[in-house]
Design a protein around this motif. Structure first.
Motif, PDB file in Angstrom:
ATOM      1  N   LYS A 135       0.767  -1.188  -0.034  1.00 29.28           N
ATOM      2  CA  LYS A 135       0.192   0.063   0.139  1.00 29.28           C
ATOM      3  C   LYS A 135       0.951   1.301   0.076  1.00 29.28           C
ATOM      4  CE  LYS A 135      -4.335  -1.667   2.206  1.00 29.28           C
ATOM      5  NZ  LYS A 135      -5.104  -1.460   3.421  1.00 29.28           N
ATOM      6  N   MET A 136       0.658   2.019  -0.930  1.00 31.21           N
ATOM      7  CA  MET A 136       1.529   3.019  -0.912  1.00 31.21           C
ATOM      8  C   MET A 136       0.806   4.181  -0.214  1.00 31.21           C
ATOM      9  SD  MET A 136       2.970   5.517  -4.647  1.00 31.21           S
ATOM     10  CE  MET A 136       3.882   3.910  -4.970  1.00 31.21           C
ATOM     11  N   PRO A 137       1.972   4.596   0.609  1.00 27.45           N
ATOM     12  CA  PRO A 137       1.294   5.938   1.481  1.00 27.45           C
ATOM     13  C   PRO A 137       0.653   7.110   0.773  1.00 27.45           C
ATOM     14  CG  PRO A 137       3.481   5.313   2.196  1.00 27.45           C
ATOM     15  CD  PRO A 137       3.498   4.730   0.789  1.00 27.45           C
ATOM     16  N   ALA A 138      -0.340   7.436   1.292  1.00 26.37           N
ATOM     17  CA  ALA A 138      -1.071   8.647   0.407  1.00 26.37           C
ATOM     18  C   ALA A 138      -1.341   9.701   1.423  1.00 26.37           C
ATOM     19  CB  ALA A 138      -2.309   8.047   0.037  1.00 26.37           C
ATOM     20  N   SER A 139      -1.683  10.908   0.887  1.00 24.88           N
ATOM     21  CA  SER A 139      -2.025  12.116   1.597  1.00 24.88           C
ATOM     22  C   SER A 139      -3.422  12.058   2.237  1.00 24.88           C
ATOM     23  CB  SER A 139      -2.208  13.283   0.772  1.00 24.88           C
ATOM     24  OG  SER A 139      -3.179  13.042  -0.397  1.00 24.88           O
TER      25      SER A 139
ATOM     26  N   SER B  60      -7.046   9.074   3.228  1.00 24.71           N
ATOM     27  CA  SER B  60      -7.265   7.599   3.704  1.00 24.71           C
ATOM     28  C   SER B  60      -7.475   6.666   2.773  1.00 24.71           C
ATOM     29  CB  SER B  60      -8.534   7.761   4.703  1.00 24.71           C
ATOM     30  OG  SER B  60      -9.684   8.123   3.773  1.00 24.71           O
TER      31      SER B  60
ATOM     32  N   LYS C 134      -5.605   4.221   0.304  1.00 25.67           N
ATOM     33  CA  LYS C 134      -4.133   3.832  -0.203  1.00 25.67           C
ATOM     34  C   LYS C 134      -4.423   2.919  -1.168  1.00 25.67           C
ATOM     35  CE  LYS C 134      -2.094   5.137   4.342  1.00 25.67           C
ATOM     36  NZ  LYS C 134      -3.371   5.766   4.830  1.00 25.67           N
TER      37      LYS C 134
ATOM     38  N   SER D  99      -7.101  11.777  -2.037  1.00 27.38           N
ATOM     39  CA  SER D  99      -6.237  10.966  -1.646  1.00 27.38           C
ATOM     40  C   SER D  99      -5.195  10.488  -2.748  1.00 27.38           C
ATOM     41  CB  SER D  99      -6.768   9.667  -0.724  1.00 27.38           C
ATOM     42  OG  SER D  99      -5.774   9.001  -0.038  1.00 27.38           O
TER      43      SER D  99
ATOM     44  N   PRO E 162      -1.081   9.228  -3.982  1.00 24.44           N
ATOM     45  CA  PRO E 162      -0.095   8.744  -3.498  1.00 24.44           C
ATOM     46  C   PRO E 162       1.278   9.576  -3.292  1.00 24.44           C
ATOM     47  CG  PRO E 162      -0.909   7.546  -5.280  1.00 24.44           C
ATOM     48  CD  PRO E 162      -1.832   8.896  -5.298  1.00 24.44           C
ATOM     49  N   LYS E 163       1.924   9.330  -2.371  1.00 20.97           N
ATOM     50  CA  LYS E 163       3.062  10.133  -1.947  1.00 20.97           C
ATOM     51  C   LYS E 163       4.100   9.516  -2.754  1.00 20.97           C
ATOM     52  CE  LYS E 163       1.465  11.600   2.844  1.00 20.97           C
ATOM     53  NZ  LYS E 163       1.852  11.659   4.216  1.00 20.97           N
TER      54      LYS E 163
END
Length: 200
Positions: free
Chosen positions: A82-86, A88, A90, A177, A179-180
Motif C-alpha cells: 500500500k503506497m502511502p497517501a495524503s 485515507s 491507499k 487521496s 499517492p505520496k
C-alpha cells in the motif's frame, strides 16, 4: 469511492507514449489536453471558485534537456504494498522496475511502479506510474512532487519526458487521496519541466 477512483483514472492520461526522440508537438498536445481537462467541470480537480477563474495551468518552458532515454531494469519478485497517501484511500502498487539515467552530469535512479487494480483494466494493462520530487518541489513546483505516466517498455530502455510531469490532484484540493512520492524517488537536482505549482 467510485467518484475518487474515476478521478484518479482521469488523471492517468497516457501522453507521449512510443516516442524515442524529443517531440515538442507531443508536449504541446499534453499541455493543451491537460488545460482542457482542468477547464471542464466534469473532469477538473479544481474547486468551484478556482474553476470559475481558471485559464491555464502554469508550465515551465518546454525543455528538451528534460527528455531522457533511461536504462530500464525490470525488478521481479517484488511484493505489492500500500503506497502511502495524503488521505485515507491507499492503493496497492508493486515496484515494476528501475530507470537509470544521467542528467546535469549526475547519475540518477527512479523506481517505477504499477498499480495492481488499474493494471487489470484493458486500457491500463501496460500503464506504469512514476512519482518523483526534486529540488524545485516546495518552491516553483508542488511540494508533494509530481507524476509521470509511462508504458511498459519492450526492451531495456524507457523514455522519460519530464515535460509531461503533472501535479497530483491534491495540489488543487484537499478532497483527494493521492499517492505520496517514495523517499527513494526524491532527486537531488532541479528539474525545471512540466507543471508548476498552482496559484489560486
Amino acid at each position: 469511492m467510485r467518484a475518487v477512483l474515476t478521478l484518479v483514472l482521469l488523471a492517468m492520461c497516457t501522453f507521449g507514449f512510443g516516442q524515442e526522440k524529443f517531440d515538442m508537438m507531443a508536449v504541446q498536445k499534453f499541455q493543451k489536453e491537460l488545460n482542457t481537462e482542468y477547464a471542464d467541470a466534469k473532469t477538473s480537480p479544481l474547486n468551484t471558485e478556482d474553476l470559475a477563474k481558471f485559464k491555464s495551468l502554469d508550465f515551465y518552458p518546454i525543455n528538451e534537456k528534460a527528455f531522457v532515454v533511461a536504462k530500464f531494469i525490470r525488478t521481479k519478485d517484488e511484493k505489492p504494498f500500500k503506497m502511502p497517501a495524503s488521505g485515507s484511500i491507499k492503493q496497492i502498487y508493486v515496484k515494476y522496475g528501475e530507470a537509470h539515467f544521467v542528467m546535469d552530469g549526475k547519475e540518477l535512479k527512479l523506481n517505477i511502479y504499477r498499480n495492481i487494480e488499474l493494471s487489470k483494466r484493458e486500457e491500463y494493462k501496460d500503464h506504469l506510474f512514476l512519482p518523483f520530487s526534486d529540488l524545485t518541489s516546495g518552491k516553483e513546483s508542488y511540494i508533494g512532487g509530481k507524476y509521470i505516466d509511462l508504458k511498459i517498455p519492450a526492451g531495456n530502455t524507457i523514455v522519460i519526458d519530464f515535460n509531461l510531469s503533472y501535479n497530483p490532484y491534491c495540489a488543487y484540493s484537499h478532497n483527494y487521496s493521492c499517492p505520496k512520492v517514495p523517499l527513494e524517488n526524491d532527486l537531488a537536482i532541479e528539474i525545471k519541466a512540466g507543471v508548476k505549482k498552482f496559484h489560486n
